[in-house]
Design an enzyme around this catalytic site. Structure first.
Site, PDB file in Angstrom:
ATOM      1  CG  HIS A 113      -1.710  -1.372   1.234  1.00 31.36           C
ATOM      2  ND1 HIS A 113      -2.747  -1.706   0.385  1.00 31.36           N
ATOM      3  CD2 HIS A 113      -1.472  -2.479   1.994  1.00 31.36           C
ATOM      4  CE1 HIS A 113      -3.134  -2.963   0.650  1.00 31.36           C
ATOM      5  NE2 HIS A 113      -2.367  -3.458   1.610  1.00 31.36           N
ATOM      6  CD  GLU A 129      -2.201  -3.929   4.879  1.00 29.21           C
ATOM      7  OE1 GLU A 129      -3.398  -3.684   4.583  1.00 29.21           O
ATOM      8  OE2 GLU A 129      -1.538  -4.820   4.320  1.00 29.21           O
ATOM      9  CG  HIS A 182       0.501  -6.807   2.025  1.00 28.06           C
ATOM     10  ND1 HIS A 182      -0.401  -5.906   1.524  1.00 28.06           N
ATOM     11  CD2 HIS A 182       1.460  -6.954   1.070  1.00 28.06           C
ATOM     12  CE1 HIS A 182      -0.022  -5.518   0.311  1.00 28.06           C
ATOM     13  NE2 HIS A 182       1.119  -6.140   0.015  1.00 28.06           N
ATOM     14  CD  GLU A 245      -1.787 -10.422   3.991  1.00 28.13           C
ATOM     15  OE1 GLU A 245      -1.755  -9.527   4.868  1.00 28.13           O
ATOM     16  OE2 GLU A 245      -2.412 -10.310   2.915  1.00 28.13           O
TER      17      GLU A 245
HETATM   18 ZN   LIG Z   1      -2.281  -5.346   2.436  1.00 28.93          ZN
END
Ligand SMILES: [Zn+2]
Length: 282
Positions: A113, A129, A182, A245
């Site tokens: 992002h 995030e 992430h 993640e």
């Molecule tokens: Zn993400």
């Protein structure tokens, strides 16, 4: 005068040969001469860590650059030998004393992002995030560069970077690994927990995924293992590529870890050790 008339062809040929030799000598002397600043730099048969090692250079050895490609130098060494070395190891000053396989690697780190894309939000909606992916990626970068690796970031600040541009950076730089960072989010708060290691192309990336995952140990949240993930940044990626993640941002327990420098440092250390183990076999 007669002599010149009779032999002018030989004279012209001789002058041409002398001129050619002169240019060749000049070019050899002009080649960039460098001295290896550290020990143990591998000389490989091509411009990448995947090529075989044909020699190992000592500290203080003279090398002459004859060609540059993909951030690697083709060099002449030991008078008449030729081979490829990582340019950043020949040029580096003082970060490491001894080169390792990890220090020969080019690694693209991708903080997920950024800019107008905040990513998922914490329970109180105040934490993005994108902030924590960047914090973590920077910690990984610092650990990797401290060990001599060549690190490229898809972003170093809070800016928009398209999904397509991220894997492209790995391709353009012939990266030996690409890692995207992430944080997960579940449909309702406090539902999900743990971290997952995703890959897409088994042939290029499964070994990297397993090695990194094995090194993510002793973390305060559960290791959910290695999975296939259909994410553009690893799917449209020609290089060994992972997406991590590293916890659920909208779960209290996970978020406590995500925002903690201790957790970020531990993940950075584990990822670095995992990459080191992965490149050790090259
Ligand atoms: Zn993400």
């Amino acid at each position: 005068m007669n002599y010149l008339k009779q032999h002018w062809q030989q004279i012209v040929i001789s002058l041409a040969i002398l001129l050619t030799l002169g240019i060749a000598v000049f070019q050899t002397v002009r080649q960039d001469r460098l001295t290896t600043p550290i020990a143990n730099i591998n000389v490989r048969t091509g411009p990448n860590i995947n090529y075989q090692t044909k020699a190992i250079l000592k500290k203080g050895q003279a090398v002459y650059i004859v060609q540059k490609k993909d951030n690697w130098y083709k060099v002449r060494y030991n008078d008449h030998q030729f081979g490829w070395v990582a340019s950043w190891l020949i040029n580096q000053s003082g970060k490491i004393q001894t080169a390792t396989n990890l220090s020969e690697a080019t690694i693209v780190l991708d903080p997920g992002h950024g800019g107008s894309d905040s990513g998922a939000l914490s329970i109180d909606q105040k934490h993005d995030e994108k902030t924590y992916t960047l914090q973590l990626a920077k910690k990984v970068r610092n650990q990797l560069t401290a060990r001599g690796a060549h690190v490229i970031m898809t972003r170093t600040g809070d800016q928009d970077v398209s999904l397509g541009a991220r894997p492209e950076l790995a391709t353009d730089n012939h990266a030996d690994a690409f890692i995207s960072f992430h944080y997960d989010s579940s449909p309702s708060n406090n539902l999900g927990s743990g971290f997952t290691t995703y890959y897409y192309h088994a042939n290029t990336s499964l070994k990297l995924a397993r090695t990194i995952n094995q090194h993510l140990v002793g973390l305060p949240i559960e290791n959910k293992g290695v999975e296939v993930g259909n994410f553009e940044v690893i799917r449209d990626n020609l290089r060994p590529a992972l997406l991590l993640e590293m916890g659920y941002i909208n779960t209290d327990k996970d978020f406590k870890a995500i925002e903690s420098p201790a957790y970020q440092n531990k993940v950075a250390k584990d990822v670095t050790n995992g990459l080191s183990a992965y490149f050790e076999t090259k």
